[in-house]
Write a protein that holds these residues in place. Structure first.
Motif, short mmCIF file in Angstrom:
data_model
loop_
_atom_site.label_atom_id
_atom_site.label_comp_id
_atom_site.label_asym_id
_atom_site.label_seq_id
_atom_site.Cartn_x
_atom_site.Cartn_y
_atom_site.Cartn_z
N THR A 175 16.94 29.46 27.16
CA THR A 175 17.38 28.79 28.39
C THR A 175 18.13 27.50 28.05
OG1 THR A 175 15.60 29.71 29.73
CG2 THR A 175 16.59 27.64 30.50
N LEU A 176 17.60 26.73 27.11
CA LEU A 176 18.25 25.50 26.71
C LEU A 176 19.64 25.76 26.14
CD1 LEU A 176 18.18 22.43 26.23
CD2 LEU A 176 17.28 22.95 23.95
N ARG A 177 19.77 26.78 25.29
CA ARG A 177 21.07 27.08 24.70
C ARG A 177 22.09 27.49 25.75
NH1 ARG A 177 18.28 30.38 19.74
NH2 ARG A 177 17.83 28.54 18.43
N GLU A 178 21.63 28.19 26.79
CA GLU A 178 22.54 28.57 27.87
C GLU A 178 23.03 27.32 28.61
OE1 GLU A 178 19.99 31.31 29.87
OE2 GLU A 178 20.91 33.04 28.92
N ALA A 179 22.15 26.36 28.81
CA ALA A 179 22.55 25.11 29.46
C ALA A 179 23.54 24.34 28.58
CB ALA A 179 21.33 24.25 29.77
N LEU A 180 23.27 24.27 27.29
CA LEU A 180 24.16 23.57 26.37
C LEU A 180 25.52 24.28 26.28
CD1 LEU A 180 21.70 22.67 23.46
CD2 LEU A 180 22.64 21.12 25.19
N LYS A 181 25.51 25.61 26.40
CA LYS A 181 26.78 26.37 26.37
C LYS A 181 27.64 25.99 27.57
CE LYS A 181 29.55 29.73 24.95
NZ LYS A 181 30.45 29.92 26.11
N VAL A 182 27.04 25.80 28.72
CA VAL A 182 27.79 25.36 29.90
C VAL A 182 28.43 24.01 29.64
CG1 VAL A 182 27.58 24.58 32.30
CG2 VAL A 182 26.44 26.69 31.56
N LEU A 183 27.67 23.09 29.08
CA LEU A 183 28.19 21.75 28.80
C LEU A 183 29.31 21.80 27.76
CD1 LEU A 183 24.82 19.80 28.63
CD2 LEU A 183 26.40 19.97 30.55
#
Length: 247
Positions: A64-72
């Protein structure tokens, strides 16, 4: 900065990084990291805490964290670097300004009370879902609701917001209160104007789809408390995204 949240960095990030509520992990994790960036708690060019540290602090999975960082990263706010000195680094534009996908959003909300809009939306949406479930739907109404849900599941990305709006308007209409339906149409127009300023995030849309299905199932099952709670959680996810881009 150190990967571990030591005395200095920990003091700065502690007010922002906190365990997310169940149900909207991706949206709330994205909101918190955006707040860290907007507030300048990690200076331009420096590294965010390690993924495992961020995930532990917010109580989300590494995925989940990596998906959020990918958006950023896609929005030009951070950059991922590999190697011994790798990690996720805050980007800086030439001239020193951080790239900000929320600029247009902030311009549009100058005359909009965002918190009032989000609260009123939640009241109307939760109320509509609860009324539909409590009163029950006719076979024809139930078919309309199922068709509206199916349309969101089949919609291409560029048409998603329109069919998503239609699903929510259908629930408002089926509540049996013309006044509620009219008020919801007005607040949804304001909400869409804000949502159109931020990117459509595939992970968020998938999450919204799952929440839609829970709401519709609860309505059709005439479980009013479950319908209200599912819709409340759904509204909270949208609010978290908007607050994150505005922070």
């Amino acid at each position: 900065m150190s990967d571990m949240l030591g005395a200095g960095s920990g003091d700065r990030l502690a007010p922002i990084l906190r365990p997310v509520r169940a149900g909207n992990g991706f949206e709330e994790a994205l909101e918190q990291i955006l707040q860290v960036l907007r507030l300048g708690l990690v200076p331009y060019g420096e590294r965010l805490p390690a993924e495992r540290v961020l995930a532990d602090r917010m109580g989300v999975s590494r995925m989940t964290l990596r998906e959020a960082l990918k958006v950023l990263q896609d929005e030009g706010l951070v950059e991922s670097r590999r190697g011994r000195y790798g990690g996720t680094f805050v980007l800086q534009r030439p001239g020193g300004e951080i790239r900000d996908p929320g600029d247009e959003l902030r311009r549009r909300i100058e005359k909009v009370d965002v918190e009032d809009t989000l609260r009123f939306r939640e009241v109307l949406e939760v109320g509509a879902a609860g009324l539909c479930a409590a009163h029950g739907l006719t076979d024809e109404q139930a078919d309309r609701l199922r068709e509206a849900l199916h349309a969101t599941q089949e919609a291409p990305l560029e048409d998603y917001r329109r069919v998503d709006t239609m699903l929510h308007l259908t629930l408002a209409e089926l509540s049996g209160s013309p006044t509620l339906g009219a008020q919801y149409a007005a607040v949804r127009a304001t909400l869409n104007d804000l949502l159109n300023c931020i990117p459509l995030l595939v992970r968020n849309l998938e999450h919204s789809q799952a929440q839609h299905a829970v709401v519709v199932s609860a309505v059709l099952g005439r479980d009013a408390p479950a319908a209200r709670e599912a819709m409340r959680e759904h509204c909270a996810g949208t609010a978290a995204l908007l607050r994150g881009f505005l922070a």
